[in-house]
Design an enzyme around this catalytic site. Structure first.
Site, mmCIF file in Angstrom:
data_model
loop_
_atom_site.group_PDB
_atom_site.id
_atom_site.type_symbol
_atom_site.label_atom_id
_atom_site.label_comp_id
_atom_site.label_asym_id
_atom_site.label_seq_id
_atom_site.Cartn_x
_atom_site.Cartn_y
_atom_site.Cartn_z
ATOM 1 N N GLU A 189 72.775 64.751 73.022
ATOM 2 C CA GLU A 189 71.322 64.588 73.145
ATOM 3 C C GLU A 189 70.784 65.283 74.388
ATOM 4 O O GLU A 189 70.649 64.667 75.457
ATOM 5 C CB GLU A 189 70.952 63.094 73.206
ATOM 6 N N GLU A 277 73.539 60.330 64.709
ATOM 7 C CA GLU A 277 73.494 59.028 65.391
ATOM 8 C C GLU A 277 72.173 58.338 65.062
ATOM 9 O O GLU A 277 71.120 58.974 65.072
ATOM 10 C CB GLU A 277 73.610 59.205 66.907
HETATM 11 C C1 IDC Z 1 73.973 53.448 74.900
HETATM 12 C C2 IDC Z 1 74.862 52.250 74.637
HETATM 13 C C3 IDC Z 1 74.877 51.330 75.809
HETATM 14 C C4 IDC Z 1 75.241 52.131 77.056
HETATM 15 C C5 IDC Z 1 74.299 53.317 77.212
HETATM 16 C C6 IDC Z 1 74.624 54.198 78.411
HETATM 17 O O1 IDC Z 1 74.445 51.585 73.459
HETATM 18 O O2 IDC Z 1 75.794 50.267 75.591
HETATM 19 O O3 IDC Z 1 75.149 51.303 78.186
HETATM 20 O O4 IDC Z 1 74.363 54.111 76.061
HETATM 21 O O5 IDC Z 1 75.858 54.773 78.276
HETATM 22 C C7 IDC Z 1 71.499 57.218 72.538
HETATM 23 C C8 IDC Z 1 72.786 57.695 73.072
HETATM 24 C C9 IDC Z 1 73.780 56.569 73.203
HETATM 25 C C10 IDC Z 1 73.113 55.309 73.684
HETATM 26 C C11 IDC Z 1 72.113 54.861 72.628
HETATM 27 C C12 IDC Z 1 71.372 53.565 72.972
HETATM 28 O O6 IDC Z 1 73.332 58.748 72.307
HETATM 29 O O7 IDC Z 1 74.787 56.963 74.100
HETATM 30 O O8 IDC Z 1 74.116 54.329 73.829
HETATM 31 N N1 IDC Z 1 71.157 55.925 72.395
HETATM 32 O O9 IDC Z 1 70.652 53.701 74.144
HETATM 33 N N2 IDC Z 1 70.472 57.957 72.173
HETATM 34 C C13 IDC Z 1 69.453 57.157 71.835
HETATM 35 C C14 IDC Z 1 69.872 55.851 71.963
#
Ligand code: IDC
Length: 355
Positions: A189, A277
């Site tokens: 992303e 995702e």
């Molecule tokens: C989130 C995880 C969370 C973690 C965070 C930081 O759910 O537990 O603490 O990352 O590492 C994304 C990302 C994905 C995110 C998710 C939710 O690709 O890594 O995971 N998210 O925030 N893009 C949009 C949402």
């Protein structure tokens, strides 16, 4: 007297017949059990060979805006993404993936964070690559497809780590091209204001590194604004766009009609889109589930046949985690051991079937 005699005879006859029929039913039972055992063996053998998604569909390709299988028929990847491999490696196993397969998933995504203590920020590279190897081999054994995801997030501009990415993906492609079930996602992303031309600049260096070893494997390229702006891709095509798809990610509580529209706009422009995702809560991965928006996305996925991967295979206390935080089991979950999101996904996997 005669009557009694007759009665006695027929009683003996009855009891003999009864014994014979009991004997027969016992024998029948044994035979039936042996039959079940025999057919059980042949069913499980066919599950691990002929009937798997990869055995049926083989190497995937991109034709126009569609993902198609080896024979050119439209094919939809329906998968689950791991959480960060450095945090939840315990779900990377054949048992875990087989459980997802039993829900109707035909693919998994291995999310390897680069920042957040991951691959280029202090993580144990050998350990992370060993976890990837375990995941790829598990998926291959089950005939599932598998994405190797270079999970940039806090490190929003992929050009920060082009050298490491070129090295990593060259080695991954050299190692796994022969399997045919591996897809490469080269920047999860991009964010922080990075625009498509900068992502193109990065992709145009990483794609040839993969192509020298894997000339046809599917490559997924992230898009600006946390992989939402798929409509920007058409303005500046990649140098080698063959078998490349572009990521659109959504979190239903945050991303609604305007992002759904981007998916349609991009497709109308000839851009192949993949939802590598998503979840149904808000973009933090937490908060409440937005069922209305989730249903709208589900309908769009059904209508377009676009591939999708749910975040995330973990029991973290996040709404998006598919396993209940009170359950430490890493496979064979009952419905009660899933989160609300996990139960929703399980239903989705069995209701968006487009071959
Ligand atoms: C989130 C995880 C969370 C973690 C965070 C930081 O759910 O537990 O603490 O990352 O590492 C994304 C990302 C994905 C995110 C998710 C939710 O690709 O890594 O995971 N998210 O925030 N893009 C949009 C949402």
């Amino acid at each position: 007297m005669r009557r009694n005699h007759l009665f006695h005879h027929s009683a003996v006859l009855m009891s003999v017949m009864l014994s014979i029929s009991m004997l027969l039913s016992v024998v029948g039972c044994i035979t039936a059990q042996a039959g079940v055992r025999r057919s059980g063996v042949s069913v499980s053998a066919s599950q691990t060979t002929a009937a798997t998604p990869f055995a049926q569909h083989g190497r995937l390709q991109v034709r126009g805006i569609e993902l198609v299988d080896q024979s050119g028929a439209p094919f939809q990847l329906k998968g689950v993404s791991t959480h960060g491999l450095q945090w939840f490696p315990q779900y990377v196993s054949q048992e875990s993936f087989a459980s997802l397969q039993s829900w109707g998933a035909n693919a998994v995504r291995l999310a390897m964070y680069t920042g957040e203590g991951g691959y280029v920020s202090g993580g144990d590279r050998a350990q992370l690559e060993a976890t990837i190897d375990r995941g790829v081999q598990a998926a291959a054994a089950l005939g599932m497809y598998v994405i190797i995801d270079w999970h940039i997030l806090s490190d929003g501009n992929p050009n920060q780590h082009t050298g490491e990415a070129v090295d990593f993906f060259s080695r991954m492609a050299a190692k796994y091209a022969g399997l045919g079930n591996v897809l490469y996602e080269i920047c999860n992303e991009p964010n922080g204001g990075v625009q498509w031309p900068e992502i193109k600049h990065y992709a145009d260096q990483v794609i040839p590194a993969i192509r020298q070893y894997d000339p046809t494997g599917i490559i997924i390229v992230g898009t600006p604004t946390w992989s939402q702006d798929v409509e920007q891709v058409a303005s500046a095509p990649l140098a080698q766009p063959g078998n490349v798809m572009y990521a659109l990610h959504f979190y239903a509580g945050t991303h609604k009609d305007n992002i759904r529209q981007k998916l349609l706009t991009a497709r109308a422009q000839g851009t192949p889109v993949i939802i590598s995702e998503f979840s149904i809560c808000d973009a933090s991965g937490n908060g409440g589930i937005d069922y209305t928006s989730a249903e709208a996305w589900k309908q769009l996925i059904y209508e377009t046949g676009v591939s999708y991967f749910a975040w995330s295979l973990s029991n973290k206390a996040d709404t998006s985690a598919l396993i209940s935080s009170s359950c430490s089991r890493t496979s064979g979950w009952s419905d009660a051991e899933l989160s609300e999101t996990g139960r929703w996904l399980k239903t989705m996997l069995t209701t968006t079937n487009k071959p």
